[in-house]
Design a protein around this motif. Structure first.
Motif, PDB file in Angstrom:
ATOM      1  N   TRP A  72      27.124  -0.699  -0.221  1.00  0.00           N
ATOM      2  CA  TRP A  72      28.068  -1.181  -1.241  1.00  0.00           C
ATOM      3  C   TRP A  72      27.402  -1.339  -2.633  1.00  0.00           C
ATOM      4  O   TRP A  72      27.852  -1.202  -3.725  1.00  0.00           O
ATOM      5  N   ASN A  73      26.238  -2.012  -2.478  1.00  0.00           N
ATOM      6  CA  ASN A  73      25.532  -2.425  -3.672  1.00  0.00           C
ATOM      7  C   ASN A  73      24.409  -1.162  -4.220  1.00  0.00           C
ATOM      8  O   ASN A  73      23.410  -1.502  -4.611  1.00  0.00           O
ATOM      9  N   PRO A 119      23.151   0.939  -7.144  1.00  0.00           N
ATOM     10  CA  PRO A 119      23.203   0.793  -8.670  1.00  0.00           C
ATOM     11  C   PRO A 119      24.232   1.578  -9.315  1.00  0.00           C
ATOM     12  O   PRO A 119      24.473   2.847  -8.884  1.00  0.00           O
ATOM     13  N   ARG A 167      25.372   5.852  -8.985  1.00  0.00           N
ATOM     14  CA  ARG A 167      26.862   6.226  -8.837  1.00  0.00           C
ATOM     15  C   ARG A 167      27.199   7.121  -9.997  1.00  0.00           C
ATOM     16  O   ARG A 167      27.929   8.028  -9.486  1.00  0.00           O
TER      17      ARG A 167
END
Length: 579
Positions: free
Chosen positions: A248-249, A251, A255
């Protein structure tokens, strides 16, 4: 007290002509004779004396009572053109003030040491590598011609040879100091058939014949590979594990890269869906009818005008996200003058040719900076310009039809002179047939019988430029033809019937690394090769076409052999040229 025979000999008066002037380039203390010996002997005798020992410039025999010692002078370049000059008084020659006196042996008087004379002009000695080789080699100095050819006076051979050779060398050194350092104009030009100019013309002619098809520089430079910090690698697959999901983390930049690549990959589906959405609204039908009539009658994809090309859209920052997704890089190996036309041949096709889009449809990889003055257009199937709304998307990116009419119009219109100079097109030569051969770690090119782009190059006078994209075939996985022959036959049938094919592929997903239609994050290195010069001709000769095609294939193979170690270290096989 007995007088030194060497001093007595030096004091003998000269018999003929004005006394020549000699300058001793020495720095050690030594006895100086008040008189100088006249230059005697023919040119042949003097050359023999000088060639006796060229590394010892002027050194007295050690048996002489005075025991004078001299430093070795700077060797004279054997390529210097001989000159005869007269040393005139304007040269400022002043010995330095003596600091001490030297007491010689019997018969030698203490005199001031000889110091390097001062000149008003600056002295720059040539630092040629041949000077260091003078120690072991004994070249014969050209141009040592006696100024008194009729003087045949001989002298005792005890030490007069060394003294006279020393005077000749000092005279030559003084000539060099007066006339300046050795220059390019002073060096003799190698001659063939008795003419130095003829040699230059012959060389130029030979280079013209040799380089008329290739660029002047045959070598390929070293290129910078993409750094490991720029490549995003997914976590290693664990045994008996399922789908690897993205964390989920992630950068924001990554994305954004994924979003831009996804939008481009789904552009045909998105624009077609938008068109059918308008068709579902009766209020939009009048506008759709007018638009469809415009699409059917428009010649924007083939007229060569480039009217709908938007440089602002091509240079938009969103395409930097697209290029950094893989990442992709464009490598330049040779300069391309803006006074020529070019046909870039892109290899391989891959599944969707993402590298061709990043390098030649957008300016994210810096094409305009690497090749200034060249306006390049990526070419695609003419059927793509019949898709509503999608055609506006590709036209704004400068993409045009790959038809013969389009290529001829683009390369013969525009430019500074209105004849197409500075124009270029990029053709994915392998086409849809080559996309079925796209397998990771392989480079199988459909090129042996593809000669249509060469014929157009001869017709338009456009140089051929091979382009090899390392990593294009690694972006997707697809079914192996020999493992699924039935599916391969279906693909070939669609290809023959509708001129396009449906590759059964898979890549990664948006939120996972294993399942989906997104391309893998693997590096793309697009290398632009050397141009092959083409002579324009209205009639196409098949022998000339075959010759140019052979040169083109050879240049591609040279690109592969030069950079496969850097950009394809994990290859499974060598490049293959298929028909």
């Amino acid at each position: 007290m007995a007088e030194d025979p060497s001093s007595a000999e030096l004091k003998q008066p000269k018999t003929t002509g004005p006394p020549p002037r000699y300058f001793y380039l020495v720095t050690r203390k030594s006895s100086q004779s008040p008189a100088r010996e006249s230059e005697t002997g023919s040119a042949s005798e003097r050359e023999a004396r000088v060639g006796h020992d060229s590394t010892k410039s002027h050194r007295r025999d050690t048996s002489i009572t005075s025991q004078e010692s001299f430093d070795t002078s700077v060797p004279i370049s054997p390529f210097r053109k001989p000159k005869k000059v007269t040393i005139s008084p304007p040269i400022d020659i002043r010995p330095l003030e003596p600091t001490s006196q030297t007491h010689g042996g019997s018969g030698a008087q203490g005199t001031s040491p000889r110091q390097p004379f001062r000149r008003t002009c600056s002295l720059k000695l040539p630092t040629d590598s041949t000077m260091a080789d003078q120690v072991d080699k004994k070249p014969t100095l050209p141009g040592l011609v006696s100024e008194h050819p009729d003087d045949k006076t001989t002298h005792p051979q005890h030490h007069s040879d060394s003294r006279e050779g020393s005077q000749v060398k000092i005279e030559e050194t003084a000539r060099g100091l007066v006339n300046g350092v050795d220059s390019v104009e002073d060096r003799p030009v190698p001659q063939v058939n008795g003419s130095g100019d003829g040699q230059v013309q012959d060389d130029a002619g030979s280079h013209t014949d040799k380089d008329q098809d290739h660029d002047d520089d045959d070598s390929y430079p070293d290129l910078d590979d993409i750094g490991m910090e720029e490549i995003h690698k997914p976590p290693p697959r664990k045994p008996n594990s399922g789908i690897r999901w993205a964390p989920w983390n992630v950068p924001f930049r990554r994305r954004a890269q994924t979003l831009v690549v996804l939008m481009h990959s789904l552009s045909i589906v998105a624009t077609a869906s938008l068109f059918f959405a308008f068709c579902a609204n009766p209020l939009a039908w009048p506008l759709l009818v007018i638009y469809l009539l415009y699409v059917l009658s428009s010649k924007a994809a083939t007229d060569g005008s480039l009217n709908y090309r938007s440089e602002w859209f091509r240079k938009s920052y969103i395409w930097h996200f697209f290029a950094d997704y893989y990442p992709a890089r464009l490598h330049k190996t040779h300069d391309l003058p803006a006074t020529r036309k070019y046909i870039f041949g892109y290899h391989p096709h891959g599944i969707i040719s993402h590298g061709a889009w990043a390098a030649f449809a957008t300016d994210a990889l810096g094409f305009s900076e690497k090749f200034p003055g060249i306006t390049n257009s990526l070419l695609t199937l003419d059927s793509n310009f019949r898709i509503p709304f999608y055609r506006e998307y590709v036209l704004s990116m400068g993409v045009r039809s790959v038809s013969k009419e389009s290529i001829v119009n683009i390369l013969n219109k525009g430019g500074p002179n209105g004849e197409g100079m500075g124009r270029a097109v990029t053709v994915v030569v392998g086409g849809a047939r080559e996309s079925l051969e796209a397998q990771p770690g392989m480079m199988r090119l459909i090129l042996a019988e593809r000669k249509g782009f060469v014929k157009l190059a001869v017709r338009c006078g456009a140089d051929l430029v091979p382009v090899l994209a390392f990593g294009e075939n690694d972006l997707y996985d697809q079914l192996q033809p020999h493992e699924y022959p039935f599916m391969h036959r279906i693909q070939m049938f669609i290809l023959k019937a509708w001129k396009f094919t449906l590759p059964f592929l898979h890549g990664r997903g948006i939120f996972n690394y294993d399942v989906g239609l997104m391309p893998y994050r693997r590096p793309l290195n697009i290398v632009v090769g050397a141009p092959i010069k083409v002579r324009q001709s209205s009639s196409v000769n098949m022998e000339e076409v075959n010759r140019l095609h052979g040169l083109y294939v050879a240049e591609l193979e040279k690109l592969w052999d030069r950079y496969k170690g850097e950009f394809a270290p994990d290859r499974k096989q060598e490049m293959q040229i298929l028909s």
